[in-house]
Design an enzyme around this catalytic site. Structure first.
Site, mmCIF file in Angstrom:
data_model
loop_
_atom_site.group_PDB
_atom_site.id
_atom_site.type_symbol
_atom_site.label_atom_id
_atom_site.label_comp_id
_atom_site.label_asym_id
_atom_site.label_seq_id
_atom_site.Cartn_x
_atom_site.Cartn_y
_atom_site.Cartn_z
ATOM 1 N N SER A 188 27.780 -13.186 2.788
ATOM 2 C CA SER A 188 26.372 -13.153 3.219
ATOM 3 C C SER A 188 26.241 -13.195 4.736
ATOM 4 O O SER A 188 25.140 -13.202 5.270
ATOM 5 C CB SER A 188 25.619 -14.325 2.594
ATOM 6 O OG SER A 188 26.280 -15.554 2.870
ATOM 7 N N HIS B 152 -19.220 0.593 -1.941
ATOM 8 C CA HIS B 152 -18.725 1.854 -2.529
ATOM 9 C C HIS B 152 -18.458 2.911 -1.443
ATOM 10 O O HIS B 152 -18.538 4.108 -1.703
ATOM 11 C CB HIS B 152 -19.708 2.431 -3.554
ATOM 12 C CG HIS B 152 -20.207 1.423 -4.539
ATOM 13 N ND1 HIS B 152 -19.573 1.168 -5.735
ATOM 14 C CD2 HIS B 152 -21.275 0.579 -4.485
ATOM 15 C CE1 HIS B 152 -20.246 0.215 -6.391
ATOM 16 N NE2 HIS B 152 -21.275 -0.163 -5.648
ATOM 17 N N SER C 133 0.725 15.033 17.520
ATOM 18 C CA SER C 133 1.361 15.900 16.540
ATOM 19 C C SER C 133 2.289 16.865 17.263
ATOM 20 O O SER C 133 2.017 17.261 18.393
ATOM 21 C CB SER C 133 0.284 16.675 15.774
ATOM 22 O OG SER C 133 0.828 17.855 15.227
ATOM 23 N N LYS D 118 -4.372 16.723 18.247
ATOM 24 C CA LYS D 118 -4.291 15.508 17.442
ATOM 25 C C LYS D 118 -4.026 14.237 18.219
ATOM 26 O O LYS D 118 -3.231 14.216 19.149
ATOM 27 C CB LYS D 118 -3.157 15.668 16.420
ATOM 28 C CG LYS D 118 -3.511 16.607 15.309
ATOM 29 C CD LYS D 118 -4.362 15.921 14.290
ATOM 30 C CE LYS D 118 -3.990 16.459 12.926
ATOM 31 N NZ LYS D 118 -4.358 15.589 11.881
ATOM 32 N N GLU E 50 -1.797 3.189 10.204
ATOM 33 C CA GLU E 50 -1.206 3.746 8.981
ATOM 34 C C GLU E 50 0.105 3.044 8.629
ATOM 35 O O GLU E 50 0.389 2.764 7.467
ATOM 36 C CB GLU E 50 -0.972 5.253 9.147
ATOM 37 C CG GLU E 50 -2.273 6.045 9.165
ATOM 38 C CD GLU E 50 -2.068 7.507 9.573
ATOM 39 O OE1 GLU E 50 -0.938 8.016 9.482
ATOM 40 O OE2 GLU E 50 -3.061 8.126 9.993
HETATM 41 N N1 ARG Z 1 25.692 -17.875 1.078
HETATM 42 C C1 ARG Z 1 25.275 -18.814 0.144
HETATM 43 C C2 ARG Z 1 23.777 -18.658 -0.120
HETATM 44 O O1 ARG Z 1 23.193 -17.996 0.630
HETATM 45 C C3 ARG Z 1 25.554 -20.195 0.636
HETATM 46 C C4 ARG Z 1 25.743 -21.224 -0.438
HETATM 47 C C5 ARG Z 1 27.019 -20.993 -1.129
HETATM 48 N N2 ARG Z 1 27.276 -21.994 -2.101
HETATM 49 C C6 ARG Z 1 28.141 -21.796 -3.081
HETATM 50 N N3 ARG Z 1 28.302 -22.733 -3.926
HETATM 51 N N4 ARG Z 1 28.778 -20.669 -3.202
HETATM 52 O O2 ARG Z 1 23.230 -19.145 -1.075
#
Ligand code: ARG
Length: 457
Positions: free
Chosen positions: A22, A155, A276, A282, A289
């Site tokens: 992560s 409306h 544009s 334009k 948007e």
């Molecule tokens: N990267 C993990 C999360 O975002 C951290 C916690 C990981 N804990 C574990 N028991 N693997 O949740």
């Protein structure tokens, strides 16, 4: 380096590493991770769980890591599993054995729960400041446009005359409620999960109240299993952001309509418009948007997180790692949209004559013509029918109510007198609406005062 190699006999498959890691996104909260670790270690030192010497070495080491990342001296290395592993490994590399004591009495489960809360709390504060800035911009427009008449719509058909101040006031209320929601979330979430361990607390004599205090929480959370698996506050924030985006999107939609060639109620500043590649004439309202368009991303984050959480048994499960990417994106999107929208609104100019002309020529004063009859003793239902005939007459002669002669009025109902013209003037129509919340000047002045008071806090 991994935090958990001990009981394994094989290397993790490369694809598994990539799927599991992560760090590419949780490095976003390195500051919060280090802040949480410093609080944890300070508490361990105070409780005598770590020696004063180790405590000092770890805190200094962590502060150095923080400085070095901030200054670009230390780059967060994506080959670590997550930001927690990176910080711990770097600390051990730099200060040796003392670093290995950092994680005493802690799990990554309470660590990540803490980091996410600290991060979200900071985001709430930032987002709140942006919404406040938007409210200040709206308030300024309100103060300057108490007498800028325009049609109010239902409306998308012209309905009754209002003022630009009144129309802006509707958005003031919406964004004020949004701030209320952010505030409520903050109040409810501001309890510290640190010290909950993996799920069942720890056997060390931690002082959870003390670490909570160090981190600015109101206190410690009261159930360790809930602590490591609660993401309610994030769901609440995604919901609040979705509502903010919904409001911004409605406002954008109106600006797009007002900016169209048919309306010409507003001019979006050149700095907030785009052109544009083929049509030289334009000038497009792209920012409005895009804000309207990005709303879906934020809704997506809410639905995604709700869905992720719905089948998770207590306590921590790895599914919860999915709380990050989309919610980070939603926070960034909402902040970007708030800032850009406010800039666009601040620099936008209003074509007051067009707005007033539009209010004057769409029978927005028809209700007031009926009220005039009612004030002269005609039952409302009859008055409604009489004014219907007036409108028919005007439409067939291509004129507005104030352009009808008194004779023509009298031909439809003898009750009409010369004072009908004053009764249906746009200014009268607006200013007679004096109940609180209505567009009349005196009512609006009170609201503007109340808004000012509100913005002081
Ligand atoms: N990267 C993990 C999360 O975002 C951290 C916690 C990981 N804990 C574990 N028991 N693997 O949740």
């Amino acid at each position: 380096m991994k935090l958990w190699g001990g009981r394994f006999t094989k290397e993790t498959d490369e694809l598994v590493n990539n799927f599991n890691a992560s760090i590419s996104f949780d490095k976003k909260f390195y500051k919060q991770d280090i802040r949480g670790s410093i609080a944890h270690v300070t508490m361990l030192g105070k409780q005598g769980i770590l020696s004063a010497e180790d405590t000092k070495a770890i805190i200094e080491g962590l502060n150095d890591i923080l400085d070095d990342i901030n200054n670009g001296v230390l780059e967060i290395n994506d080959k670590y599993e997550d930001i927690h592993s990176f910080v711990e490994a770097t600390l051990i590399e730099r200060i040796g054995d003392a670093g290995k004591r950092l994680h005493t009495g802690r799990s990554r489960n309470d660590q990540v729960a803490l980091d996410m809360k600290l991060f979200t709390r900071d985001e709430i504060t930032e987002i709140d400041a942006l919404v406040k800035k938007l409210l200040e911009t709206i308030e300024t427009i309100m103060e300057e446009n108490l007498d800028t008449y325009m049609p109010g719509f239902t409306h998308l058909q012209k309905a009754q005359p209002i003022t630009l101040a009144h129309h802006m006031g509707a958005y003031f209320e919406m964004f004020k409620r949004d701030r209320g929601r952010l505030h409520d979330i903050y109040e409810r979430m501001n309890y510290c999960p640190l010290g909950s361990g993996a799920l069942a607390g720890t056997t060390y004599p931690l002082n959870r109240e003390y670490s909570a205090e160090l981190l600015g929480f109101y206190g410690a959370t009261l159930n360790s299993m809930d602590s490591v698996s609660d993401r309610d506050y994030l769901i609440e924030l995604m919901s609040a952001l979705s509502t903010i985006m919904m409001h911004l999107s409605r406002f954008s939609e109106e600006i797009i309509i007002w900016n169209s060639n048919e309306y010409r109620f507003v001019n979006i500043d050149d700095a907030y418009s785009t052109g544009s590649s083929i049509m030289p004439q334009k000038k497009n309202p792209d920012i409005a948007e895009l804000v309207r368009g990005k709303t879906g991303r934020v809704y997506g984050a809410l639905i995604s997180l709700l869905t992720t959480m719905k089948g998770i048994p207590l306590a921590y499960n790895k599914d919860m790692q999915e709380d990050k990417e989309l919610s980070f994106d939603a926070m960034d999107t909402a902040k970007g949209c708030l800032a850009l929208f406010t800039g666009m609104l601040e620099t936008m100019t209003f074509n007051k004559e067009n707005m007033e002309a539009s209010a004057a020529n769409g029978f927005t004063n028809a209700t007031d013509a009926a009220d005039y009859l009612v004030n002269h003793g005609v039952p409302f239902r009859d008055a409604h029918g009489i004014v219907g005939q007036l409108v028919l007459h005007c439409e067939s002669h291509n004129i507005s109510l104030d352009q009808m002669t008194l004779e023509d009025y009298k031909a439809i109902s003898p009750v009409f007198e010369e004072d009908i013209y004053d009764a249906i003037s746009i200014k009268t129509c607006v200013d007679k609406r004096e109940t609180i919340g209505a567009p009349g000047r005196s009512a609006m002045e009170k609201v503007i005062e109340a808004n000012k008071e509100y913005l002081k806090n």
